[in-house]
Design an enzyme around this catalytic site. Structure first.
Site, mmCIF file in Angstrom:
data_model
loop_
_atom_site.group_PDB
_atom_site.id
_atom_site.type_symbol
_atom_site.label_atom_id
_atom_site.label_comp_id
_atom_site.label_asym_id
_atom_site.label_seq_id
_atom_site.Cartn_x
_atom_site.Cartn_y
_atom_site.Cartn_z
ATOM 1 N N ASP A 78 -14.603 -25.697 -22.098
ATOM 2 C CA ASP A 78 -15.391 -24.826 -22.968
ATOM 3 C C ASP A 78 -14.655 -23.511 -23.228
ATOM 4 O OD1 ASP A 78 -17.513 -26.723 -22.983
ATOM 5 O OD2 ASP A 78 -18.156 -25.961 -21.029
ATOM 6 N N HIS A 126 -22.322 -27.036 -18.761
ATOM 7 C CA HIS A 126 -21.317 -27.782 -19.529
ATOM 8 C C HIS A 126 -21.972 -28.809 -20.448
ATOM 9 C CE1 HIS A 126 -17.401 -29.369 -20.505
ATOM 10 N NE2 HIS A 126 -17.655 -30.547 -19.972
#
Length: 358
Positions: free
Chosen positions: A166, A193
């Site tokens: 990310d 996530h």
């Protein structure tokens, strides 16, 4: 000439879509003295073949491979013991990806068993190793695996969820938008996530913080949906494997720099965002910046100052993440013995052969 100290790294699922490029990257990491690759006989490519390929690189790392046959008894404990023993870092890009028609609960029910079997092996054969999980849904799998370690009386801070992709994506998207060097961009991504649990803190980056809120809101959403972007671009025939391997290697570099370094090693070289047991927020698990040291997790950094937009997003992320954490704990508890096992327990009746999906 004195030997240069290095770490043993094990990749479970080392012949898979993430495992192969991750093996390449880890073999080229100067911190790695030994790289062990584990996979099943049903893998598309034999682990031995990947090991042979990687062993031809200009790297001094010793490369070994181990294969389990899920259809017959080939003394899996012996194989796993040889693979895991003396490991400093175990990377687990295992499990199945989410497929069309599969909901999050379906994915959790399949992958939690795969992760449990491998984490049980870590508890048995390398209880002091750092364990980095690339097993979805990470938001639920990590809390579940910490419950496994609790049953063995082990340190749950050894269990990490790999969320660094990310941050890699956030950095790249800011670079693409501004054209400024990636060396000047470092966006912390906290939370979880998956979807809206992913929270890029653009306000804390010197480049991103100069952009208008409308642009940052759009980039925030793009980071959240980036996995779907890759799946669509691959026509549904694959997911983010190469970028995930890169991101996992980036986290691994910070971990290994910490394990092999000392207080003179620059903090930035041993710091990365990861998902773990934490008191940074009122949730028991949260992704944030972590600095690693010789014993593993050294410092879990506070979130720092957030913009008004990020404060609102944090509330949203925490609400979603709380439910996903509980889902993982609810799913694992029926699979665990009630009694706490001694550290590094070798009780054979508590141990199972890993599932047929690495």
């Amino acid at each position: 000439m004195a030997m240069i100290r290095g770490c043993k790294v094990c990749i479970c699922g080392g012949a898979g879509g993430i495992g192969q490029p991750l093996a390449l990257l880890m073999a080229m990491d100067s911190n790695v003295s030994e790289l062990a690759l584990l996979d099943l006989t049903v893998a598309a490519v034999p682990a031995e073949g990947v090991a042979a390929d990687v062993s031809h690189l200009e790297s001094s790392a010793k490369i070994t491979s181990y294969t389990l046959d899920p259809t017959i008894d080939k003394k899996p404990k012996d194989i796993l013991g040889a693979c895991f023993e003396n490991s400093d870092l175990v990377l687990i890009p295992a499990g199945v990806p989410r497929k069309p028609g599969m909901n999050r609960a379906d994915l959790l029910n399949i992958n939690i068993t795969i992760a449990k079997d491998l984490v049980e092996a870590c508890a048995r054969f390398c209880p002091n190793a750092m364990v980095a999980l690339i097993v979805n849904p990470v938001n639920s799998i990590v809390p579940a695996m910490c419950e496994v370690y609790k049953r063995h009386g082990l340190d749950t801070s050894k269990i990490l969820g790999v969320t660094s992709l990310d941050g890699v994506r956030a950095n790249r998207f800011i670079h693409d938008f501004t054209g400024l060097p990636l060396s000047e961009i470092d966006v912390p991504v906290v939370g979880g996530h998956a979807g809206a649990t992913i929270l890029p803190l653009f306000s804390q980056d010197q480049v991103a913080s100069t952009l208008p809120l409308e642009t940052l809101s759009e980039l925030d959403k793009r980071v959240q949906d980036a996995g779907t972007e890759v799946v669509k671009a691959k026509g549904g025939r694959g997911s983010a494997t190469l970028s995930m391997a890169f991101a996992a290697a980036k986290l691994s570099k910070a971990i290994l720099n910490g394990l092999l370094g000392d207080e003179s090693t620059p903090v930035e070289r041993r710091t990365a965002c990861t998902y773990l047991a934490s008191t940074v927020t009122d949730l028991p698990f949260f992704a944030s910046k972590v600095t690693f040291g010789q014993l593993g997790v050294q410092t879990i950094h506070p979130l720092g100052q957030l913009s008004a937009y990020e404060q609102q997003r944090l509330l949203e992320a925490k609400k979603l993440l709380a439910g996903e954490i509980q889902d993982g704990i609810n799913a694992i508890l029926p699979l665990l013995p009630s009694a706490t096992l001694p550290i590094g327990s070798k009780s054979s009746d508590r141990y199972e052969q890993p599932s047929a999906r690495l």
